[in-house]
Design an enzyme around this catalytic site. Structure first.
Site, PDB file in Angstrom:
ATOM      1  CG  ASP A  84      -2.015   1.058   1.139  1.00 23.72           C
ATOM      2  OD1 ASP A  84      -2.447   1.347   0.007  1.00 23.72           O
ATOM      3  OD2 ASP A  84      -2.420   1.601   2.178  1.00 23.72           O
ATOM      4  CD  GLN A  97      -4.567   1.393  -2.825  1.00 19.69           C
ATOM      5  OE1 GLN A  97      -4.061   2.491  -3.012  1.00 19.69           O
ATOM      6  NE2 GLN A  97      -4.220   0.612  -1.821  1.00 19.69           N
ATOM      7  CB  SER A 157      -6.240   3.154  -0.543  1.00 25.12           C
ATOM      8  OG  SER A 157      -5.658   3.300   0.725  1.00 25.12           O
TER       9      SER A 157
HETATM   10  C1  LIG Z   1       1.548   7.514   2.723  1.00 27.78           C
HETATM   11  C2  LIG Z   1       0.807   6.412   2.043  1.00 27.78           C
HETATM   12  C3  LIG Z   1      -0.687   6.583   2.085  1.00 27.78           C
HETATM   13  C4  LIG Z   1      -1.330   5.437   1.366  1.00 27.78           C
HETATM   14  C5  LIG Z   1      -2.815   5.555   1.249  1.00 27.78           C
HETATM   15  C6  LIG Z   1      -3.456   5.155   2.514  1.00 27.78           C
HETATM   16  O1  LIG Z   1      -2.994   4.402   3.277  1.00 27.78           O
HETATM   17  S1  LIG Z   1      -4.960   5.842   2.773  1.00 27.78           S
HETATM   18  C7  LIG Z   1      -5.512   5.075   4.235  1.00 27.78           C
HETATM   19  C8  LIG Z   1      -6.500   3.977   3.970  1.00 27.78           C
HETATM   20  N1  LIG Z   1      -7.746   4.498   3.419  1.00 27.78           N
HETATM   21  C9  LIG Z   1      -8.571   5.238   4.182  1.00 27.78           C
HETATM   22  O2  LIG Z   1      -8.327   5.605   5.348  1.00 27.78           O
HETATM   23  C10 LIG Z   1      -9.903   5.606   3.561  1.00 27.78           C
HETATM   24  C11 LIG Z   1     -11.016   5.298   4.521  1.00 27.78           C
HETATM   25  N2  LIG Z   1     -12.311   5.670   3.959  1.00 27.78           N
HETATM   26  C12 LIG Z   1     -12.744   6.912   4.095  1.00 27.78           C
HETATM   27  O3  LIG Z   1     -12.154   7.768   4.712  1.00 27.78           O
HETATM   28  C13 LIG Z   1     -14.065   7.157   3.468  1.00 27.78           C
HETATM   29  O4  LIG Z   1     -14.585   5.933   2.958  1.00 27.78           O
HETATM   30  C14 LIG Z   1     -13.951   8.159   2.318  1.00 27.78           C
HETATM   31  C15 LIG Z   1     -13.432   9.471   2.817  1.00 27.78           C
HETATM   32  C16 LIG Z   1     -13.019   7.671   1.238  1.00 27.78           C
HETATM   33  C17 LIG Z   1     -15.366   8.307   1.803  1.00 27.78           C
HETATM   34  O5  LIG Z   1     -15.564   9.542   1.222  1.00 27.78           O
HETATM   35  P1  LIG Z   1     -16.927  10.322   1.487  1.00 27.78           P
HETATM   36  O6  LIG Z   1     -16.873  11.536   0.640  1.00 27.78           O
HETATM   37  O7  LIG Z   1     -18.076   9.411   1.280  1.00 27.78           O
HETATM   38  O8  LIG Z   1     -16.775  10.604   3.046  1.00 27.78           O
HETATM   39  P2  LIG Z   1     -17.110  11.863   3.905  1.00 27.78           P
HETATM   40  O9  LIG Z   1     -18.475  12.344   3.587  1.00 27.78           O
HETATM   41  O10 LIG Z   1     -16.794  11.477   5.304  1.00 27.78           O
HETATM   42  O11 LIG Z   1     -16.014  12.950   3.405  1.00 27.78           O
HETATM   43  C18 LIG Z   1     -14.656  12.862   3.723  1.00 27.78           C
HETATM   44  C19 LIG Z   1     -14.016  14.208   3.444  1.00 27.78           C
HETATM   45  O12 LIG Z   1     -14.062  14.494   2.034  1.00 27.78           O
HETATM   46  C20 LIG Z   1     -14.794  15.703   1.807  1.00 27.78           C
HETATM   47  N3  LIG Z   1     -15.555  15.532   0.556  1.00 27.78           N
HETATM   48  C21 LIG Z   1     -16.462  14.601   0.299  1.00 27.78           C
HETATM   49  N4  LIG Z   1     -16.931  14.735  -0.937  1.00 27.78           N
HETATM   50  C22 LIG Z   1     -16.267  15.799  -1.490  1.00 27.78           C
HETATM   51  C23 LIG Z   1     -16.296  16.440  -2.759  1.00 27.78           C
HETATM   52  N5  LIG Z   1     -17.075  16.008  -3.731  1.00 27.78           N
HETATM   53  N6  LIG Z   1     -15.454  17.464  -2.970  1.00 27.78           N
HETATM   54  C24 LIG Z   1     -14.635  17.887  -1.994  1.00 27.78           C
HETATM   55  N7  LIG Z   1     -14.554  17.318  -0.774  1.00 27.78           N
HETATM   56  C25 LIG Z   1     -15.372  16.292  -0.524  1.00 27.78           C
HETATM   57  C26 LIG Z   1     -15.695  15.835   3.007  1.00 27.78           C
HETATM   58  O13 LIG Z   1     -16.070  17.158   3.220  1.00 27.78           O
HETATM   59  C27 LIG Z   1     -14.774  15.354   4.112  1.00 27.78           C
HETATM   60  O14 LIG Z   1     -13.807  16.329   4.409  1.00 27.78           O
HETATM   61  P3  LIG Z   1     -13.414  16.703   5.915  1.00 27.78           P
HETATM   62  O15 LIG Z   1     -12.817  15.436   6.473  1.00 27.78           O
HETATM   63  O16 LIG Z   1     -12.404  17.803   5.781  1.00 27.78           O
HETATM   64  O17 LIG Z   1     -14.667  17.067   6.595  1.00 27.78           O
END
Ligand SMILES: CCCCCC(=O)SCCNC(=O)CCNC(=O)[C@H](O)C(C)(C)COP(=O)(O)OP(=O)(O)OC[C@H]1O[C@@H](n2cnc3c(N)ncnc32)[C@H](O)[C@@H]1OP(=O)(O)O
Length: 289
Positions: free
Chosen positions: A203, A274, A224
């Site tokens: 990842d 992914q 992700s």
């Molecule tokens: C260094 C290596 C990194 C490697 C990659 C990783 O490990 S990543 C780590 C593993 N993956 C994760 O942790 C992802 C876990 N899943 C999630 O967090 C969630 O499923 C998701 C955020 C992806 C789902 O998105 P959603 O939009 O449905 O969720 P939510 O409504 O809570 O919104 C999250 C944030 O995005 C913003 N947001 C949502 N839609 C938006 C849009 N169209 N345009 C702008 N911004 C938007 C929201 O205001 C919020 O910001 P605010 O929060 O500012 O209010």
């Protein structure tokens, strides 16, 4: 970090070591720990061959993660486990992992490994950053960015094949190659653990491949959404493996990435796929990072 505490037969607890600057748990850590939890509930003659996960909520670095395992099916050849990673009473990751009894077959093929310089001929991420820091013309914010990267105690050692491309100094094709291995000694014999470590490694830097053609933009939000992985052969995750990451598609604030982990003798060890969400903003200042 992959040494989970057994709370009950099918309930384990994981703690954190390295947390990315985004202050949400690193996805690779949650996948790796979920696979450890699943693997502990299957017998020793079974080997992980695939896993499929969704990241449904961001992981909170201030509390441990509870892993609940469901014995979905035990078959003659294949055994499936479902794992829920839970924080604050809600799932942050759902994962299915499948295990198989070793079964030889005359059907055997794989793509050839890309031809790249050997790890001994390349610099580590830390050596590269030290080299960039010694350049006189660096802006203050570039220096800060590099020092932040240096302070990152990622438990993976990495040697980028093309450093300028790796650090996005210029736009390029959405393909990234680097040698990677777990820091420290794991040793032979525990293939389940090597798979869990590879899941952790897989990842890292994978989703960033989507950004490589777009050096005029930087990530505002990157995470992700899902992660699938297939294990093909035995390997040592504490020995250098080539990680080849390619992004065939991006649109709609999402990007798809495919990864291949190669043993240095050319054997394909594992593959992964992914999809991630990537929201970007234009780079405004004249920074190299
Ligand atoms: C260094 C290596 C990194 C490697 C990659 C990783 O490990 S990543 C780590 C593993 N993956 C994760 O942790 C992802 C876990 N899943 C999630 O967090 C969630 O499923 C998701 C955020 C992806 C789902 O998105 P959603 O939009 O449905 O969720 P939510 O409504 O809570 O919104 C999250 C944030 O995005 C913003 N947001 C949502 N839609 C938006 C849009 N169209 N345009 C702008 N911004 C938007 C929201 O205001 C919020 O910001 P605010 O929060 O500012 O209010």
């Amino acid at each position: 970090m992959l040494d989970l505490k057994m709370l009950e037969v099918l309930e384990l607890r994981g703690t954190h070591h390295w947390v990315p600057s985004a202050q949400r748990l690193f996805g690779g850590q949650i996948i790796g720990q979920a696979l450890v939890a699943a693997a502990k509930s299957v017998s020793d003659n079974l080997y992980a061959h695939s896993l499929h996960c969704y990241f449904v909520r961001p992981g909170d670095p201030t509390v441990p993660v509870l892993y609940q395992v469901d014995r979905t099916r035990d078959g003659r050849s294949f055994t499936v486990r479902s794992v829920k990673a839970i924080q604050h009473g809600q799932p942050i990751l759902i994962c299915q992992a499948s295990f198989q009894v070793l079964q030889p077959s005359p059907l055997q093929h794989q793509f050839p490994m890309p031809v790249v310089p050997q790890p001994e001929d390349l610099l580590t991420v830390e050596e590269l950053i030290q080299r960039y820091l010694s350049q006189a013309d660096l802006t203050e914010s570039a220096k800060q960015g590099l020092n932040k990267l240096l302070a990152n105690e990622v438990p993976i050692e990495m040697k980028p094949v093309s450093p300028a491309h790796f650090y996005r100094f210029a736009s390029g094709e959405p393909r990234r190659l680097f040698w990677a291995r777990a820091r420290g000694y794991i040793g032979e014999g525990n293939m389940k653990l090597h798979c869990c470590v590879a899941a952790y490694v897989s990842d890292y830097a994978l989703l960033g491949t989507v950004l490589l053609p777009y050096s005029k933009y930087k990530a505002r939000f990157i995470a992700s959404l899902d992660h699938a992985m297939w294990f093909h052969s035995t390997f040592r995750s504490d020995e250098w493996m080539l990680y080849e990451c390619v992004s065939p598609w991006a649109a709609s604030s999402r990007g798809l990435v495919e990864g291949r982990l190669w043993r240095r003798d050319g054997v394909l060890a594992a593959s992964c796929s992914q999809e991630g969400v990537l929201r970007v903003k234009p780079v405004t200042e004249n920074s190299k990072l």
